[in-house]
Design a protein around this motif. Sequence first.
Motif, short mmCIF file in Angstrom:
data_model
loop_
_atom_site.label_atom_id
_atom_site.label_comp_id
_atom_site.label_asym_id
_atom_site.label_seq_id
_atom_site.Cartn_x
_atom_site.Cartn_y
_atom_site.Cartn_z
N ASP A 54 -32.95 9.24 -8.93
CA ASP A 54 -32.37 8.88 -7.64
C ASP A 54 -31.73 7.51 -7.70
O ASP A 54 -30.64 7.29 -7.16
CB ASP A 54 -33.44 8.93 -6.54
CG ASP A 54 -34.66 8.06 -6.84
OD1 ASP A 54 -34.97 7.83 -8.02
OD2 ASP A 54 -35.31 7.62 -5.87
N GLU A 66 -29.81 13.50 -3.16
CA GLU A 66 -30.07 14.67 -2.33
C GLU A 66 -28.79 15.40 -1.95
O GLU A 66 -28.83 16.49 -1.37
CB GLU A 66 -30.82 14.26 -1.05
CG GLU A 66 -32.24 13.78 -1.30
CD GLU A 66 -33.18 14.91 -1.67
OE1 GLU A 66 -32.75 16.08 -1.64
OE2 GLU A 66 -34.35 14.63 -2.00
N SER A 139 -42.13 11.94 -9.70
CA SER A 139 -41.24 11.54 -8.61
C SER A 139 -41.25 12.57 -7.48
O SER A 139 -40.88 12.25 -6.35
CB SER A 139 -39.82 11.32 -9.14
OG SER A 139 -39.32 12.50 -9.73
N ASP A 143 -41.72 9.46 -2.16
CA ASP A 143 -40.43 9.34 -1.48
C ASP A 143 -39.46 8.50 -2.29
O ASP A 143 -38.25 8.71 -2.23
CB ASP A 143 -40.62 8.71 -0.10
CG ASP A 143 -41.36 9.63 0.86
OD1 ASP A 143 -41.25 10.87 0.70
OD2 ASP A 143 -42.05 9.13 1.76
N HIS A 144 -40.00 7.54 -3.03
CA HIS A 144 -39.15 6.62 -3.80
C HIS A 144 -39.74 6.46 -5.20
O HIS A 144 -40.95 6.35 -5.36
CB HIS A 144 -39.07 5.26 -3.11
CG HIS A 144 -38.61 5.33 -1.69
ND1 HIS A 144 -37.29 5.54 -1.35
CD2 HIS A 144 -39.29 5.23 -0.53
CE1 HIS A 144 -37.18 5.56 -0.02
NE2 HIS A 144 -38.38 5.38 0.50
N ASP A 150 -44.53 3.93 -4.78
CA ASP A 150 -45.01 5.22 -4.28
C ASP A 150 -45.74 6.05 -5.33
O ASP A 150 -46.79 6.63 -5.06
CB ASP A 150 -43.83 6.04 -3.74
CG ASP A 150 -43.05 5.32 -2.65
OD1 ASP A 150 -42.93 4.08 -2.73
OD2 ASP A 150 -42.54 5.99 -1.75
#
Length: 230
Positions: A54, A66, A139, A143-144, A150
């Motif tokens: 990401d 996303e 992951s 969320d991150h 996280d």
Amino acid sequence: MKELAPTEAVLLDIDGTLLDSNDAHAQSWVDVFQRHGLPPTFEQVRALIGKGGDKVLAELVQIDHESPQGKQLSDERRDVFLNRYLPDVKPTPGARALVQRLRDEEIKVVIATSAKGAELQALLRRAGVEDLIEEATTSDDADHSKPDPDIVQAALERAGVQPVEAIMIGDTPYDIEAAAKAGVDTLALRCGGWWDDAALGRAEAIYDSPADLLRRWEESPIAKRRIPGG
């Protein structure tokens, strides 16, 4: 000063820590970027390996992971890595022996990786530790990705321990930063390549590889915290 507690759990990164795969991950991204006419070089990508896909997409090509394009790039990168590069990747020196030692010491072992869940078993199998690992966070559980905390926080919950009862073992500044944000100390390994000791300097100690950590086990923070008053 943070109060130290006995080491009850070790949170383990995979790529660069148990598996010499960082260059392969970087080259996989470059192959896919080139296929789509995107400009990032190997050096630009390699410096971000340790973060999740990401962040690689957001920082290098300003694409949301996303979005349809982001998902396509991520899926292609995964396929290239698993099919073209992973078969030739080797475990880091002492990878299996380290995990076995942790288990022998009755220390909980939880994988804490920025890799996707779809890659996890292939990575563990290639590292030669699939049969030794019972708990993992990826992951997909956060969320991150790293260097956000996280994944480390999810690993702590999976282990059922407090931050002071855990130590993270990783090979990038992103492991160290993510762990620090979660209140966890880190041992850094040089075998991931790319980063010098200055970049890894916030770790409690730095070792060449899992094998080097095992050679110096009795003086390691893991062992010392297992000893009352250590």
